[in-house]
Design a protein around this motif. Structure first.
Motif, PDB file in Angstrom:
ATOM      1  N   HIS A 171       0.833  -1.203   0.000  1.00  0.00           N
ATOM      2  CA  HIS A 171       0.000   0.000   0.000  1.00  0.00           C
ATOM      3  C   HIS A 171       0.872   1.258   0.000  1.00  0.00           C
ATOM      4  N   ASP A 172       1.959   1.239   0.775  1.00  0.00           N
ATOM      5  CA  ASP A 172       2.882   2.371   0.783  1.00  0.00           C
ATOM      6  C   ASP A 172       3.542   2.534  -0.580  1.00  0.00           C
ATOM      7  N   PHE A 173       3.908   1.404  -1.196  1.00  0.00           N
ATOM      8  CA  PHE A 173       4.571   1.465  -2.501  1.00  0.00           C
ATOM      9  C   PHE A 173       3.640   2.016  -3.574  1.00  0.00           C
ATOM     10  N   ASP A 174       2.384   1.597  -3.528  1.00  0.00           N
ATOM     11  CA  ASP A 174       1.439   2.121  -4.515  1.00  0.00           C
ATOM     12  C   ASP A 174       1.221   3.612  -4.328  1.00  0.00           C
ATOM     13  N   ILE A 175       1.013   4.030  -3.090  1.00  0.00           N
ATOM     14  CA  ILE A 175       0.652   5.429  -2.876  1.00  0.00           C
ATOM     15  C   ILE A 175       1.826   6.367  -3.108  1.00  0.00           C
ATOM     16  N   LEU A 176       3.054   5.920  -2.862  1.00  0.00           N
ATOM     17  CA  LEU A 176       4.176   6.820  -3.128  1.00  0.00           C
ATOM     18  C   LEU A 176       4.351   7.012  -4.635  1.00  0.00           C
ATOM     19  N   ARG A 177       4.061   5.977  -5.439  1.00  0.00           N
ATOM     20  CA  ARG A 177       4.089   6.141  -6.896  1.00  0.00           C
ATOM     21  C   ARG A 177       3.000   7.114  -7.331  1.00  0.00           C
ATOM     22  N   TRP A 178       1.812   6.979  -6.737  1.00  0.00           N
ATOM     23  CA  TRP A 178       0.680   7.816  -7.139  1.00  0.00           C
ATOM     24  C   TRP A 178       0.899   9.275  -6.741  1.00  0.00           C
ATOM     25  N   VAL A 179       1.391   9.502  -5.550  1.00  0.00           N
ATOM     26  CA  VAL A 179       1.594  10.874  -5.076  1.00  0.00           C
ATOM     27  C   VAL A 179       2.713  11.566  -5.837  1.00  0.00           C
ATOM     28  N   THR A 180       3.827  10.869  -6.046  1.00  0.00           N
ATOM     29  CA  THR A 180       4.998  11.521  -6.657  1.00  0.00           C
ATOM     30  C   THR A 180       5.001  11.467  -8.178  1.00  0.00           C
ATOM     31  N   GLY A 181       4.337  10.458  -8.762  1.00  0.00           N
ATOM     32  CA  GLY A 181       4.424  10.275 -10.201  1.00  0.00           C
ATOM     33  C   GLY A 181       5.769   9.728 -10.638  1.00  0.00           C
ATOM     34  N   ARG A 182       6.579   9.257  -9.686  1.00  0.00           N
ATOM     35  CA  ARG A 182       7.910   8.719  -9.975  1.00  0.00           C
ATOM     36  C   ARG A 182       7.922   7.204  -9.810  1.00  0.00           C
ATOM     37  N   GLU A 183       8.974   6.568 -10.299  1.00  0.00           N
ATOM     38  CA  GLU A 183       9.169   5.141 -10.133  1.00  0.00           C
ATOM     39  C   GLU A 183      10.323   4.879  -9.173  1.00  0.00           C
ATOM     40  N   ALA A 308       3.560  -1.875  -8.074  1.00  0.00           N
ATOM     41  CA  ALA A 308       3.725  -1.881  -6.622  1.00  0.00           C
ATOM     42  C   ALA A 308       4.260  -3.223  -6.145  1.00  0.00           C
ATOM     43  N   LEU A 309       3.798  -4.301  -6.772  1.00  0.00           N
ATOM     44  CA  LEU A 309       4.279  -5.633  -6.403  1.00  0.00           C
ATOM     45  C   LEU A 309       5.754  -5.798  -6.728  1.00  0.00           C
ATOM     46  N   TYR A 310       6.215  -5.237  -7.842  1.00  0.00           N
ATOM     47  CA  TYR A 310       7.639  -5.298  -8.161  1.00  0.00           C
ATOM     48  C   TYR A 310       8.484  -4.691  -7.038  1.00  0.00           C
TER      49      TYR A 310
END
Length: 332
Positions: A171-183, A308-310
């Protein structure tokens, strides 16, 4: 519109309640691998029950999958092949290989699929994303994300959970991608066993910490626990060149200041994720109704869930081998 909820457990019934409150939802069926369980659940909420085959045969406008993880892939594939818009709780499937195959199959069909990462619909995370996009905090320099449970899940849950990084921090991994737009580019993760032996017995940990480096060089620290005695603690901190934003820093955050005269926070701590994210859970299902109606695109695709799973896979590999892991090492 007619909707089907596949899965008559606690989460499924919660989704039934949310769907019933949506304008435009006129028919609702509950189905389960156990027809008797579906009938009992339907009776408890005043809905109708059906077998899985009957549910698909009813030609619903949308399907919500809240069945056990082992059934996610099969049900999702069946739904998209039938052309039915689908909402599915995470995870995609039981493991990475199955998840990759599932995403490839889903993407062969022009059918919207939404995966249940509810933090994307939380007001705090949404504000943080907008603040970053609008330049209110300047250039992002560092982030901190954490997910800490007040008590551990049942012992029997852990062996098939996938571990704290796949089960909890995804959940943290998904939301940090969504908030920042970064990988995420690299992950260096560790963990410790300080509680019950069933975590170590399953090859898992009950305390976690990681350092992620994003593709633009931004550093992200991650912290997690299955034994946060103060209460349920989920936060995100963004620090930039002009300011900062803290998600989850409200009157129920389980923090206690050591500074004299500071009484914040004033309310009792969140007891669990269901209460903390109740509005977000309702908002994501309301959004799915619009997705099923063809009014909006999926806000969280299977591809998003796979990304996010990666990160979670890289974290588990890093923890196991005690070294930084590049994301391209786990991507296939």
């Amino acid at each position: 519109m007619r909707f089907v909820v596949l899965g008559a457990g606690r989460i499924g019934l919660s989704h039934v309640g949310t769907l019933k409150a949506q304008a435009g939802v006129t028919d609702l069926l509950i189905a389960d691998l156990d027809p008797a369980r579906a009938a009992a659940a339907a009776a408890s909420v005043g809905s109708e029950s059906a077998t899985i085959d009957e549910a698909f045969g009813s030609k619903p406008d949308g399907i919500v999958i809240a069945a056990p993880t082992s059934a996610h892939a099969e049900l999702m594939v069946r739904a998209v092949r039938a052309g039915i818009p689908t909402f599915c709780e995470k995870p995609l499937a039981e493991n990475l290989a199955s998840s990759i195959l599932l995403v490839h199959e889903v993407e062969r069909h022009d059918v919207p699929v939404q995966i249940g990462f509810q933090r994307r619909f939380d007001a705090g995370y949404t504000e943080a994303k907008h603040a970053l996009q609008n330049g209110d905090i300047g250039e992002l320099r560092r982030m901190h994300v954490l997910t800490c449970d007040p008590t551990p899940p049942p012992a029997e849950y852990i062996p098939n959970s996938g571990g704290i990084y796949r089960d909890c921090h995804i959940h943290d991994f998904d939301i940090l991608r969504w908030v920042t737009g970064r990988e995420v580019a690299t992950v260096f993760a560790t963990g410790a066993n300080r509680g019950a032996s069933f975590f170590a017995d399953a090859g898992d940990v009950d305390e976690s910490a990681a350092l992620l480096t994003l593709d633009d060089g931004t550093l992200v620290t991650v912290q997690g626990s299955r034994y946060n005695g103060a209460g349920y603690d989920v936060r995100m901190e963004l620090a930039g060149s002009l300011g900062n934003r803290s998600v989850g820093l409200d009157q129920r955050v389980p923090l206690t200041s050591a500074e004299p005269g500071v009484s914040f926070p004033s309310d009792s701590a969140w007891p669990n994720f269901q209460e903390r994210f109740a509005p977000a859970y309702a908002a994501e299902l309301a959004r799915f109704v619009t997705v099923a109606a063809g009014e909006t695109a999926s806000p969280c695709t299977p591809r998003d869930a796979l990304e996010a799973l990666y990160i979670a896979e890289a974290a588990e590999l890093s923890r196991a081998e005690g070294r930084p892991v590049r994301l391209d090492e786990v991507k296939r």
